[in-house]
Design an enzyme around this catalytic site. Structure first.
Site, PDB file in Angstrom:
ATOM      1  N   GLY A   2     -14.559   0.851   9.529  1.00  0.00           N
ATOM      2  CA  GLY A   2     -13.224   0.787   8.949  1.00  0.00           C
ATOM      3  C   GLY A   2     -11.976   1.793   9.471  1.00  0.00           C
ATOM      4  O   GLY A   2     -11.082   1.348   9.218  1.00  0.00           O
ATOM      5  N   TYR A  57     -10.103  -1.356   1.090  1.00  0.00           N
ATOM      6  CA  TYR A  57      -8.934  -0.509   0.489  1.00  0.00           C
ATOM      7  C   TYR A  57      -7.674  -0.663   1.436  1.00  0.00           C
ATOM      8  O   TYR A  57      -6.773  -0.881   0.598  1.00  0.00           O
ATOM      9  CB  TYR A  57      -9.287   1.011   0.890  1.00  0.00           C
ATOM     10  CG  TYR A  57      -7.975   2.041   0.778  1.00  0.00           C
ATOM     11  CD1 TYR A  57      -7.327   2.437  -0.340  1.00  0.00           C
ATOM     12  CD2 TYR A  57      -7.386   2.516   2.229  1.00  0.00           C
ATOM     13  CE1 TYR A  57      -6.217   3.007  -0.472  1.00  0.00           C
ATOM     14  CE2 TYR A  57      -6.407   2.994   2.011  1.00  0.00           C
ATOM     15  CZ  TYR A  57      -5.628   3.547   0.854  1.00  0.00           C
ATOM     16  OH  TYR A  57      -4.567   4.194   0.689  1.00  0.00           O
ATOM     17  N   SER A  71       0.408   2.155   2.243  1.00  0.00           N
ATOM     18  CA  SER A  71      -0.299   3.084   3.425  1.00  0.00           C
ATOM     19  C   SER A  71      -0.177   2.238   4.778  1.00  0.00           C
ATOM     20  O   SER A  71       0.023   1.081   5.071  1.00  0.00           O
ATOM     21  CB  SER A  71      -1.952   3.021   2.966  1.00  0.00           C
ATOM     22  OG  SER A  71      -2.539   3.384   4.147  1.00  0.00           O
ATOM     23  N   LYS A  90      -3.985  -2.647  -0.256  1.00  0.00           N
ATOM     24  CA  LYS A  90      -2.578  -1.974  -0.152  1.00  0.00           C
ATOM     25  C   LYS A  90      -1.736  -3.423   0.548  1.00  0.00           C
ATOM     26  O   LYS A  90      -0.524  -3.644   0.071  1.00  0.00           O
ATOM     27  CB  LYS A  90      -2.461  -0.857   0.964  1.00  0.00           C
ATOM     28  CG  LYS A  90      -2.708   0.413   0.426  1.00  0.00           C
ATOM     29  CD  LYS A  90      -2.268   0.791  -1.144  1.00  0.00           C
ATOM     30  CE  LYS A  90      -2.788   2.056  -1.674  1.00  0.00           C
ATOM     31  NZ  LYS A  90      -2.293   2.403  -2.828  1.00  0.00           N
TER      32      LYS A  90
END
Length: 335
Positions: free
Chosen positions: A297, A150, A125, A154
């Site tokens: 975020g 998240y 990502s 990655k």
């Protein structure tokens, strides 16, 4: 015929990639635990390609089940999508995200190494760049401390894969996607999150369809063209095709190092308000939306420099924002 395992193959990007793999003559095996997808997608894929992929309902957190799968099935490569993927939810549930996204990756790589499976495509990502210092973002941009758990999964995931390629025969490509949107031209598969959508476009289409009362736009005071956040929105079919090209690169020994990364986007940024204007233009639907506070975020702007993917992979995004949004709406209308 090469056999390819697609984890999370009934999800949004996974299902479109399965279709493209089958169209190219690959035999596909899907692992999906249906945590953010439905079994009906399997029949939809079959109706598009006239080929039914092999399906295994396995939770990749179950190490023994993963070992058993590799013991019983020979595969030539793995495309790994299965992961939890909502930025906001990851802030609230970091431990679940680390267990699900990191633990499962480790189990997969262990079994690939043990069973001499050497080709791995990782669903990464653009979140690994955080708020990049320069736009558009190249693959050489520094990987920043993640803005969310998240994003961190990655970033850590790429590090784990890179370390694994150093001590094994595994060759890997991480595709750093920007923002996938849209649906297959058949309108048989598309983005259907379970519960309240965390991504912009399903919330847009569900609001237009009257399922949601209004769309919240998070942040109207960003230093952008109209105050709303800017992202690079890529049609999911263009994205799916990038996976086939990356996989073929590995299968044909065309990779230059054991771990490569490529940005997969359109190279163009659009603000949230521009997306809404485009959607209203192509569908004739007026959207009920309101501007609300920024979301934790989130970053200001991210769009790709796709030069390396264009030249090295010979891949280029072909669909426009208008086309992607119209396909998303046609898919919504079938639901």
């Amino acid at each position: 015929m090469k056999k390819i395992l697609v984890t999370g193959g009934l999800g949004f990007i996974g299902s479109h990639t399965v279709v493209e793999l089958q169209n190219e003559g690959f035999e596909v095996l899907i692992i999906d635990n249906l945590s953010n997808s439905t079994i009906e997608v399997l029949d939809k894929i079959t109706s598009i390609t006239n080929k039914k992929p092999s399906y295994f309902n396995i939770d990749l957190k179950d190490k023994v089940a993963v070992q058993q799968f590799f013991k019983e099935n020979n595969v030539d490569g793995v495309i790994h999508f299965a992961a939890s993927k909502a930025v906001g939810e990851s802030v609230e549930k970091p431990l679940e995200y680390y267990e699900n996204n990191i633990g499962t990756l480790v189990y997969l790589l262990q079994e690939m190494k043990a069973n001499k499976v050497s080709n791995f495509i990782f669903s990464s990502s653009c979140t690994v760049y955080g708020q990049a210092d320069e736009l558009p973002i190249t693959e050489n941009a520094p990987v920043k401390p993640a803005e969310s758990p998240y994003g961190n999964t990655k970033k850590i995931g790429e590090e784990i894969i890179k370390d694994t390629t150093k001590i094994s025969k595994i060759n890997a490509i991480a595709l750093r996607y920007f923002n996938p949107i849209g649906a297959h031209e058949s309108a048989k598969i598309g983005e259907l999150p379970i519960g309240v959508p965390q991504n912009l476009i399903p919330f847009v289409t569900q609001t237009a369809a009257g399922i949601r009362k209004e769309l919240s736009i998070f942040g109207s005071d960003y230093p952008t063209i109209d105050g709303t956040a800017v992202r690079d929105y890529i049609h999911v079919v263009d994205l799916a095709k990038a996976h086939i090209i990356a996989l073929s690169r590995l299968l044909n020994y065309k990779n230059k190092t054991s771990f490569e990364v490529f940005n997969i986007g359109t190279g163009k940024g659009n603000s949230v308000l521009e997306v809404i204007q485009s959607f209203e233009k192509v569908t004739g639907k007026k959207l009920n939306y309101k501007l609300v506070e920024r979301r934790e975020g989130d970053i200001t702007a991210a769009y790709a420099d796709t030069t390396i993917a264009n030249t090295e992979l010979g891949w280029k995004a072909e669909c426009t924002l208008d086309e992607a949004l119209l396909s998303a709406w046609k898919w919504q209308e079938t639901l």
